[in-house]
Structure formats: structure tokens, C-alpha cells
Design a protein around this motif. Structure first.
Motif, short mmCIF file in Angstrom:
data_model
loop_
_atom_site.label_atom_id
_atom_site.label_comp_id
_atom_site.label_asym_id
_atom_site.label_seq_id
_atom_site.Cartn_x
_atom_site.Cartn_y
_atom_site.Cartn_z
N LEU A 30 0.81 -1.22 0.00
CA LEU A 30 0.00 0.00 0.00
C LEU A 30 0.85 1.28 0.00
N PRO A 31 1.87 1.40 0.86
CA PRO A 31 2.66 2.64 0.83
C PRO A 31 3.30 2.91 -0.53
N ASP A 32 3.75 1.87 -1.21
CA ASP A 32 4.36 2.06 -2.54
C ASP A 32 3.32 2.53 -3.56
N ILE A 33 2.13 1.98 -3.48
CA ILE A 33 1.06 2.40 -4.39
C ILE A 33 0.71 3.86 -4.13
N LEU A 34 0.66 4.26 -2.86
CA LEU A 34 0.33 5.64 -2.53
C LEU A 34 1.43 6.60 -2.99
N ARG A 35 2.67 6.16 -2.97
CA ARG A 35 3.76 7.00 -3.49
C ARG A 35 3.62 7.17 -5.00
N LEU A 36 3.21 6.10 -5.69
CA LEU A 36 2.98 6.19 -7.13
C LEU A 36 1.80 7.12 -7.44
N ALA A 37 0.84 7.18 -6.54
CA ALA A 37 -0.34 8.02 -6.75
C ALA A 37 0.00 9.50 -6.78
N GLU A 38 1.15 9.88 -6.25
CA GLU A 38 1.54 11.29 -6.26
C GLU A 38 1.66 11.85 -7.67
N ALA A 39 1.93 10.98 -8.63
CA ALA A 39 2.08 11.42 -10.02
C ALA A 39 0.74 11.50 -10.75
N HIS A 40 -0.34 11.10 -10.11
CA HIS A 40 -1.64 11.08 -10.74
C HIS A 40 -2.48 12.29 -10.33
N ALA A 41 -3.34 12.70 -11.23
CA ALA A 41 -4.28 13.78 -10.92
C ALA A 41 -5.27 13.28 -9.87
N ILE A 42 -5.80 14.22 -9.11
CA ILE A 42 -6.77 13.87 -8.08
C ILE A 42 -8.11 13.61 -8.76
N THR A 43 -8.57 12.39 -8.64
CA THR A 43 -9.81 11.94 -9.28
C THR A 43 -10.81 11.54 -8.20
N PRO A 44 -12.07 11.33 -8.57
CA PRO A 44 -13.03 10.82 -7.58
C PRO A 44 -12.60 9.48 -6.97
N LYS A 45 -11.93 8.64 -7.76
CA LYS A 45 -11.45 7.36 -7.21
C LYS A 45 -10.40 7.59 -6.13
N LEU A 46 -9.50 8.56 -6.35
CA LEU A 46 -8.47 8.85 -5.33
C LEU A 46 -9.11 9.47 -4.10
N ARG A 47 -10.12 10.32 -4.28
CA ARG A 47 -10.81 10.89 -3.12
C ARG A 47 -11.53 9.80 -2.33
N GLY A 48 -12.15 8.87 -3.05
CA GLY A 48 -12.81 7.76 -2.37
C GLY A 48 -11.82 6.92 -1.59
N LEU A 49 -10.65 6.69 -2.18
CA LEU A 49 -9.59 5.96 -1.48
C LEU A 49 -9.14 6.73 -0.24
N ALA A 50 -9.01 8.04 -0.36
CA ALA A 50 -8.59 8.85 0.78
C ALA A 50 -9.61 8.77 1.92
N VAL A 51 -10.88 8.81 1.59
CA VAL A 51 -11.94 8.68 2.61
C VAL A 51 -11.82 7.32 3.29
N LEU A 52 -11.60 6.29 2.49
CA LEU A 52 -11.45 4.94 3.04
C LEU A 52 -10.24 4.86 3.97
N LEU A 53 -9.14 5.49 3.59
CA LEU A 53 -7.94 5.48 4.43
C LEU A 53 -8.15 6.24 5.73
N VAL A 54 -8.89 7.34 5.68
CA VAL A 54 -9.19 8.08 6.92
C VAL A 54 -9.94 7.19 7.88
#
Length: 152
Positions: free
Chosen positions: A50-74
Motif C-alpha cells: 500500500l505505501p508504494d502504491i500511494l507513493r505512485l499516486a503522487e504522479a496522478h491527478a486527483i480523481t473521484p477514485k483517489l478521493r474515495g480511497l482517501a476517505v477509506l484510508l481516513v
């Protein structure tokens, strides 16, 4: 993904293991679900941690899927012991994806890692409120002309 759906997905994953099993076993399905959702959100391999995937996510635009993932992580951070490893990557991801909600919550971006972890661990309590769109503070009747009066 709304907050209640995120809570339900996490609850379902946490309920996957036997109740009397040690946390390492009970949390396995929840961690796998978080990793799979993160990989799906950015199109990465679910074999990465998971931490490696989240580091890779830094290069991606913020999408509804990433926001949903962020809510899940909170919500996952509110479960003691579920996300013990990789907190710096999780923190960085949340600070980027939920930046506006964190500002509205009074999150101190300059705080120590311990204080940030405590604040993020409590964020699930008020996250829905802070993610709501801002409401107008000026009544619409001030700048919108009234509709024409057909009786006049």
C-alpha cells in the motif's frame, strides 16, 4: 465514494476474519482490500504494498477514485493497529488528496508526525462535514433579480 460506503466497505473487510483471531489475521482482508482499491484507483499492480502504491499516486491527478480511497484510508486510520506501517506515505497522500477538507478541519500541516497521526486518526468523526461543498454566504436574492410578476 461517500463516507458511509467507505465505512461499510471497511467494516465488511474487517468482519471477514474470525472474531477471536489475533489482529494480524483479522486485519489481513482489510489491508488487502485497501491495497486493491489503491491499485485500482491508479491502475497499478496490486502486488505492491500500500505505501508504494500511494507513493505512485503522487504522479496522478486527483480523481473521484483517489478521493474515495482517501476517505477509506481516513476511516482505516481510526481502527487501532490496522495501518501500522507506511504512515508517512499515507499522510502525504491524504494531505494532497484531501487538502481542502483538512484545511477546513483545522489540520496543522506543520505539526509533528505524531500530532498529524492523531489528527488524521480523529478526522473520520467530522470528515463528511469538511468534504461538503462550501455554501454561499451571500443570499441569492441580493444578486439575482426576482422573477417577473405575471400579474403586473
Amino acid at each position: 465514494m461517500d463516507s458511509s460506503a467507505a465505512r461499510q466497505a471497511l467494516t465488511d473487510a474487517l468482519d471477514n476474519g474470525p472474531r477471536d483471531a489475533p489482529p494480524r489475521i483479522r486485519f489481513r482482508a482489510a489491508r488487502a482490500m485497501l491495497r486493491d482499491r489503491a491499485a485500482h484507483a491508479i491502475g497499478a499492480s496490486a502486488t505492491l504494498p500500500l505505501p508504494d502504491i500511494l507513493r505512485l499516486a503522487e504522479a496522478h491527478a486527483i480523481t473521484p477514485k483517489l478521493r474515495g480511497l482517501a476517505v477509506l484510508l481516513v476511516h482505516a486510520l481510526a481502527v487501532p493497529g490496522l495501518l501500522d506501517t507506511g504512515f508517512p506515505a499515507i499522510q502525504s497522500f491524504l494531505e494532497r488528496v484531501l487538502q481542502h477538507a483538512l484545511r477546513r478541519a483545522g489540520y496543522d500541516f506543520g505539526a509533528s508526525p505524531e500530532r498529524k497521526r492523531l489528527a488524521l486518526g480523529r478526522l473520520h468523526e467530522t470528515l463528511d462535514e469538511h468534504m461538503r461543498p462550501l455554501e454561499l454566504s451571500i443570499p441569492t436574492w441580493i444578486y439575482d433579480p426576482p422573477p417577473p410578476n405575471p400579474a403586473a
